[in-house]
Design a protein around this motif. Structure first.
Motif, PDB file in Angstrom:
ATOM      1  N   ILE A   1       4.837  -6.561   3.784  1.00 30.89           N
ATOM      2  CA  ILE A   1       5.041  -6.291   5.218  1.00 30.89           C
ATOM      3  C   ILE A   1       3.737  -5.986   5.941  1.00 30.89           C
ATOM      4  O   ILE A   1       3.740  -5.661   7.121  1.00 30.89           O
ATOM      5  CB  ILE A   1       6.090  -5.180   5.466  1.00 30.89           C
ATOM      6  CG1 ILE A   1       5.655  -3.836   4.895  1.00 30.89           C
ATOM      7  CG2 ILE A   1       7.456  -5.609   4.943  1.00 30.89           C
ATOM      8  CD1 ILE A   1       6.573  -2.677   5.255  1.00 30.89           C
ATOM      9  N   GLY A   2       2.610  -6.072   5.229  1.00 33.57           N
ATOM     10  CA  GLY A   2       1.317  -5.947   5.886  1.00 33.57           C
ATOM     11  C   GLY A   2       0.702  -4.567   5.903  1.00 33.57           C
ATOM     12  O   GLY A   2      -0.297  -4.345   6.590  1.00 33.57           O
ATOM     13  N   ALA A   3       1.263  -3.633   5.154  1.00 35.47           N
ATOM     14  CA  ALA A   3       0.682  -2.285   5.100  1.00 35.47           C
ATOM     15  C   ALA A   3      -0.627  -2.308   4.307  1.00 35.47           C
ATOM     16  O   ALA A   3      -0.797  -3.129   3.402  1.00 35.47           O
ATOM     17  CB  ALA A   3       1.662  -1.312   4.446  1.00 35.47           C
ATOM     18  N   ASP A   4      -1.513  -1.416   4.657  1.00 35.19           N
ATOM     19  CA  ASP A   4      -2.775  -1.298   3.927  1.00 35.19           C
ATOM     20  C   ASP A   4      -2.612  -0.487   2.651  1.00 35.19           C
ATOM     21  O   ASP A   4      -3.319  -0.731   1.667  1.00 35.19           O
ATOM     22  CB  ASP A   4      -3.838  -0.627   4.814  1.00 35.19           C
ATOM     23  CG  ASP A   4      -4.141  -1.454   6.039  1.00 35.19           C
ATOM     24  OD1 ASP A   4      -4.653  -2.577   5.881  1.00 35.19           O
ATOM     25  OD2 ASP A   4      -3.846  -0.993   7.164  1.00 35.19           O
ATOM     26  N   TYR A   5      -1.703   0.480   2.685  1.00 32.64           N
ATOM     27  CA  TYR A   5      -1.534   1.394   1.560  1.00 32.64           C
ATOM     28  C   TYR A   5      -0.057   1.707   1.344  1.00 32.64           C
ATOM     29  O   TYR A   5       0.717   1.764   2.290  1.00 32.64           O
ATOM     30  CB  TYR A   5      -2.257   2.725   1.817  1.00 32.64           C
ATOM     31  CG  TYR A   5      -3.708   2.575   2.159  1.00 32.64           C
ATOM     32  CD1 TYR A   5      -4.657   2.371   1.169  1.00 32.64           C
ATOM     33  CD2 TYR A   5      -4.129   2.635   3.481  1.00 32.64           C
ATOM     34  CE1 TYR A   5      -5.997   2.224   1.491  1.00 32.64           C
ATOM     35  CE2 TYR A   5      -5.475   2.492   3.811  1.00 32.64           C
ATOM     36  CZ  TYR A   5      -6.397   2.286   2.810  1.00 32.64           C
ATOM     37  OH  TYR A   5      -7.725   2.139   3.132  1.00 32.64           O
ATOM     38  N   TYR A   6       0.291   1.948   0.089  1.00 36.03           N
ATOM     39  CA  TYR A   6       1.612   2.438  -0.287  1.00 36.03           C
ATOM     40  C   TYR A   6       1.419   3.823  -0.900  1.00 36.03           C
ATOM     41  O   TYR A   6       0.535   4.019  -1.738  1.00 36.03           O
ATOM     42  CB  TYR A   6       2.263   1.516  -1.318  1.00 36.03           C
ATOM     43  CG  TYR A   6       3.462   2.139  -1.994  1.00 36.03           C
ATOM     44  CD1 TYR A   6       4.700   2.153  -1.371  1.00 36.03           C
ATOM     45  CD2 TYR A   6       3.345   2.743  -3.239  1.00 36.03           C
ATOM     46  CE1 TYR A   6       5.798   2.738  -1.974  1.00 36.03           C
ATOM     47  CE2 TYR A   6       4.437   3.331  -3.860  1.00 36.03           C
ATOM     48  CZ  TYR A   6       5.653   3.331  -3.219  1.00 36.03           C
ATOM     49  OH  TYR A   6       6.732   3.919  -3.818  1.00 36.03           O
ATOM     50  N   CYS A   7       2.237   4.770  -0.496  1.00 33.43           N
ATOM     51  CA  CYS A   7       2.200   6.120  -1.065  1.00 33.43           C
ATOM     52  C   CYS A   7       3.589   6.450  -1.592  1.00 33.43           C
ATOM     53  O   CYS A   7       4.587   6.260  -0.895  1.00 33.43           O
ATOM     54  CB  CYS A   7       1.777   7.136  -0.013  1.00 33.43           C
ATOM     55  SG  CYS A   7       0.102   6.867   0.593  1.00 33.43           S
ATOM     56  N   LYS A   8       3.640   6.928  -2.805  1.00 38.44           N
ATOM     57  CA  LYS A   8       4.935   7.173  -3.447  1.00 38.44           C
ATOM     58  C   LYS A   8       5.658   8.391  -2.897  1.00 38.44           C
ATOM     59  O   LYS A   8       6.866   8.499  -3.035  1.00 38.44           O
ATOM     60  CB  LYS A   8       4.785   7.288  -4.958  1.00 38.44           C
ATOM     61  CG  LYS A   8       3.988   8.497  -5.394  1.00 38.44           C
ATOM     62  CD  LYS A   8       3.904   8.604  -6.895  1.00 38.44           C
ATOM     63  CE  LYS A   8       3.123   9.859  -7.244  1.00 38.44           C
ATOM     64  NZ  LYS A   8       3.439  10.380  -8.520  1.00 38.44           N
ATOM     65  N   ASP A   9       4.918   9.339  -2.293  1.00 26.75           N
ATOM     66  CA  ASP A   9       5.557  10.535  -1.756  1.00 26.75           C
ATOM     67  C   ASP A   9       4.644  11.189  -0.716  1.00 26.75           C
ATOM     68  O   ASP A   9       3.529  10.723  -0.462  1.00 26.75           O
ATOM     69  CB  ASP A   9       5.911  11.521  -2.875  1.00 26.75           C
ATOM     70  CG  ASP A   9       4.735  11.913  -3.743  1.00 26.75           C
ATOM     71  OD1 ASP A   9       3.579  11.961  -3.242  1.00 26.75           O
ATOM     72  OD2 ASP A   9       4.947  12.181  -4.939  1.00 26.75           O
ATOM     73  N   ALA A  10       5.128  12.276  -0.124  1.00 26.26           N
ATOM     74  CA  ALA A  10       4.376  12.954   0.934  1.00 26.26           C
ATOM     75  C   ALA A  10       3.039  13.490   0.436  1.00 26.26           C
ATOM     76  O   ALA A  10       2.032  13.423   1.152  1.00 26.26           O
ATOM     77  CB  ALA A  10       5.215  14.084   1.527  1.00 26.26           C
ATOM     78  N   LYS A  11       2.997  13.999  -0.770  1.00 30.28           N
ATOM     79  CA  LYS A  11       1.741  14.514  -1.338  1.00 30.28           C
ATOM     80  C   LYS A  11       0.709  13.396  -1.457  1.00 30.28           C
ATOM     81  O   LYS A  11      -0.460  13.572  -1.108  1.00 30.28           O
ATOM     82  CB  LYS A  11       2.016  15.148  -2.708  1.00 30.28           C
ATOM     83  CG  LYS A  11       0.781  15.526  -3.496  1.00 30.28           C
ATOM     84  CD  LYS A  11       0.144  16.798  -2.989  1.00 30.28           C
ATOM     85  CE  LYS A  11      -0.879  17.357  -3.957  1.00 30.28           C
ATOM     86  NZ  LYS A  11      -2.221  16.895  -3.763  1.00 30.28           N
ATOM     87  N   ALA A  12       1.144  12.238  -1.938  1.00 29.93           N
ATOM     88  CA  ALA A  12       0.233  11.106  -2.067  1.00 29.93           C
ATOM     89  C   ALA A  12      -0.279  10.656  -0.701  1.00 29.93           C
ATOM     90  O   ALA A  12      -1.457  10.299  -0.562  1.00 29.93           O
ATOM     91  CB  ALA A  12       0.922   9.955  -2.795  1.00 29.93           C
TER      92      ALA A  12
END
Length: 78
Positions: free
Chosen positions: A57-68
């Motif tokens: 979808i074009g995101a630069d980053y994926y984070c698994k949770d709020a802390k990440a």
């Protein structure tokens, strides 16, 4: 509203989260609009996302949770 605010506030990093599959298409559209209108990075996460889908979808980053996501924002923005 997200795109408009990113422009007005000169936001460098936008975070989006999807908890239901029905919201993912809106997330993809928001990213498309951000790419057209403003130069910023986009991080995404949420229960229904994967790293591969984030890339699709074009995101630069994926984070698994709020802390990440907080850790990434700190790393990117100082």
């Amino acid at each position: 509203i997200i795109v408009q605010t990113a422009i007005e506030k000169n936001v460098r990093l936008v975070g989006l989260s999807a908890l239901m599959t029905t919201t993912v298409e809106s997330m993809a559209e928001t990213i498309r609009q951000l790419r057209k209108a403003h130069d910023c990075k986009v991080m995404v996460g949420g229960a229904v996302l994967t790293p591969d889908y984030a890339k699709d979808i074009g995101a630069d980053y994926y984070c698994k949770d709020a802390k990440a996501s907080a850790d990434l924002a700190k790393q990117l923005l100082g």
